[in-house]
Design an enzyme around this catalytic site. Structure first.
Site, PDB file in Angstrom:
ATOM      1  N   VAL A  80      25.338 -38.773  30.134  1.00 59.02           N
ATOM      2  CA  VAL A  80      25.716 -40.133  30.494  1.00 59.02           C
ATOM      3  C   VAL A  80      25.967 -40.919  29.215  1.00 59.02           C
ATOM      4  O   VAL A  80      25.125 -40.937  28.319  1.00 59.02           O
ATOM      5  CB  VAL A  80      24.608 -40.825  31.326  1.00 59.02           C
ATOM      6  N   ALA A 125      23.514 -43.088  24.859  1.00 60.39           N
ATOM      7  CA  ALA A 125      23.845 -41.951  25.712  1.00 60.39           C
ATOM      8  C   ALA A 125      22.589 -41.127  25.934  1.00 60.39           C
ATOM      9  O   ALA A 125      21.575 -41.321  25.261  1.00 60.39           O
ATOM     10  CB  ALA A 125      24.933 -41.107  25.055  1.00 60.39           C
ATOM     11  N   LYS A 126      22.631 -40.230  26.878  1.00 63.58           N
ATOM     12  CA  LYS A 126      21.504 -39.322  27.112  1.00 63.58           C
ATOM     13  C   LYS A 126      22.006 -38.149  27.937  1.00 63.58           C
ATOM     14  O   LYS A 126      22.997 -38.278  28.665  1.00 63.58           O
ATOM     15  CB  LYS A 126      20.395 -40.053  27.892  1.00 63.58           C
ATOM     16  N   GLY A 127      21.306 -37.011  27.816  1.00 62.16           N
ATOM     17  CA  GLY A 127      21.701 -35.842  28.596  1.00 62.16           C
ATOM     18  C   GLY A 127      20.488 -35.137  29.146  1.00 62.16           C
ATOM     19  O   GLY A 127      19.356 -35.433  28.762  1.00 62.16           O
ATOM     20  N   ASP A 166      15.032 -34.128  22.793  1.00 55.30           N
ATOM     21  CA  ASP A 166      14.150 -34.986  23.586  1.00 55.30           C
ATOM     22  C   ASP A 166      13.131 -34.038  24.221  1.00 55.30           C
ATOM     23  O   ASP A 166      12.976 -32.901  23.763  1.00 55.30           O
ATOM     24  CB  ASP A 166      14.972 -35.768  24.635  1.00 55.30           C
TER      25      ASP A 166
END
Ligand code: NAD
Length: 436
Positions: A80, A125-127, A166
């Protein structure tokens, strides 16, 4: 992570996004609520506030792999990009069986805020992939990582979106992602991810950076509150990358770390725990359990310990309303992402406990990730002293600006951090204008 909706308002908050389940609005709804709290402070920029409630790009990918036994398994993955107004996306990749699109969206939103609050030239952003890394073999995990990287390869890149580790991912995951992206591109692209091993363009000081940032912001908060680090009693939940290193820095600066907790044990020693010895024990035994230099204590009593600094540095949602009501710390420093629920945050404020929010306290990690990205671009690497000096300058500057605004507006440090961040993002949005 999900909760049933509390009010019609909960439903309204995600009403504009058809792809979210209105029956499980959290944690995206919490993020949107935090944005709403900033609305009165935005002035003419309020016109753009909806930007922050609509993630710019939301990619869901299927990650099929052949398992070691010859069967084919499918995993759901996400990337995202919440907002790219101030620069390329930046944010970690989480491998966890319970990760959801809703959670990744919220984490991406918080990255937008964190990067802007500290002044880094990134969007948020992050996944994530819905997988338990311990349930698959090393080879399977590598195939999952490679296929995921290929699938999201259409939107990531050194000038587009730069993932990092993460929960459930580490430097080796980043090495595999960098290699996969480079293979597809036909040339080595070190700057596509950060948190890499040093040999592949990683940065000195990156591993320590988040714990160091937690320590720096705690020290600055203490300075404002008349609470010196030397002799202060410190309680730390989580004894990993953030909590362990944070505890070590407090200990080295003359504080008394009186209690520590990880997933194996919750321990107390009012005389002060020998943190290097506890770290050596945890490294050798996979956790704090069995460490002889402190005694076991009930987790609920742990939250009630009288101390100057309480550092939740393990998981989300740990400081609930019930626990917050018993907290006897002067200052809470959020090492973890989202450790305090919004309602508990209000309770702590009523009790005059200062909260240094996650978007500031744990921003040291992404700050040194930024340094890593800059070093990769120029292929010129800095010394650890240079990195720590620059980290110190950025963290102290960010703390001081947020503190000043909180005093001026009579708001919490969290709201002040959100105000500064939202203003920076929306100003960039307004100046760029809408395309077409
Ligand atoms: P980590 O895996 O290195 O350590 C996590 C620690 O939490 C471990 O000591 C583990 O035993 C402990 N823990 C797990 N479950 C627990 C439980 N139920 N009770 C008590 N302790 C428990 O992870 P980390 O990198 O230190 O990350 C911790 C938090 O900080 C996460 O919220 C993460 O998103 C956040 N964070 C990390 C970074 C970073 O650079 N590592 C940056 C920003 C935010």
């Amino acid at each position: 992570m999900s909760a049933t909706p509390q009010t019609q308002q909960d439903l309204d908050r995600i009403a504009g996004l058809s792809y979210l389940n209105p029956a499980a609005p959290e944690p995206w709804a919490s993020f949107v609520e935090q944005i709403e709290r900033v609305r009165p402070y935005l002035g003419s920029l309020e016109r753009w506030i909806e930007t922050l409630k609509h993630p710019k790009r939301t990619l869901i990918v299927d990650v099929p792999i052949e398992r070691d036994d010859g069967t084919v398994a499918h995993y759901e993955g996400y990337r995202v990009q919440h907002n790219l107004s101030r620069g390329p996306g930046k944010g970690g990749v989480r491998f966890h069986p319970d990760v959801t699109l809703n959670e990744v969206m919220a984490l991406a939103g918080w990255m937008t805020i964190k990067n802007a609050a500290v002044g880094l030239p990134f969007g948020g952003a992050k996944g994530g992939i819905r997988v338990d890394p311990s349930s698959v073999s090393k080879g399977e995990l590598q195939r999952i990582t490679r296929r995921y990287t290929s699938e999201i390869g259409i939107i990531i890149g050194p000038d587009k979106d730069i993932p990092a580790p993460d929960v459930g991912t580490n430097a080796m995951t980043m090495a595999v992602m960098m290699d996969t992206f480079s293979m597809n591109r036909g040339g080595t692209a070190t700057g596509v991810v950060t948190g890499k091993p040093i040999a592949l363009g990683g940065s000195l000081g990156r591993q320590e950076a988040t714990g160091r940032g937690v320590f720096i912001t705690a020290r600055e908060a203490g300075r404002q509150m008349g609470v010196p680090i030397e002799g202060a009693r410190v309680v730390v939940q989580g004894f990993g990358n953030v909590g362990g290193i944070g505890a070590r820095l407090f200990h080295a600066a003359g504080a008394r770390v009186i209690a520590v907790a990880d997933h194996t044990a919750t321990l107390v020693n009012e005389a002060g725990i020998d943190i290097p010895a506890a770290m050596a024990h945890a490294a050798e035994n996979g956790g704090l359990k069995g460490f002889a230099g402190a005694s076991p204590i009930d987790i609920e009593d742990f939250w009630r310990l009288e101390c100057e600094f309480l550092v939740p540095a393990a998981l989300e949602g740990q400081l609930t309303v019930e626990r917050a009501a018993g907290v006897r710390a002067r200052i809470v420093v959020e090492g973890a992402n989202g450790p305090t629920t919004p309602a508990a945050d209000d309770v702590l404020r009523e009790r005059d406990t200062l909260v240094v929010p996650d978007v500031l306290a744990n921003a040291g990690g992404v700050t040194v990730s930024y340094f890593e990205w800059v070093q990769d671009f120029s292929s010129f690497f800095w010394t650890e002293d240079e990195i720590n000096e620059r980290l110190e300058r950025i963290m102290v500057g960010a703390f001081s600006a947020i503190w000043k605004l909180a005093q001026e507006k009579h708001v919490s440090l969290r709201t002040a951090a959100f105000i500064i961040a939202c203003q920076r993002v929306l100003e960039a949005r307004a100046e760029r204008g809408l395309y077409p």
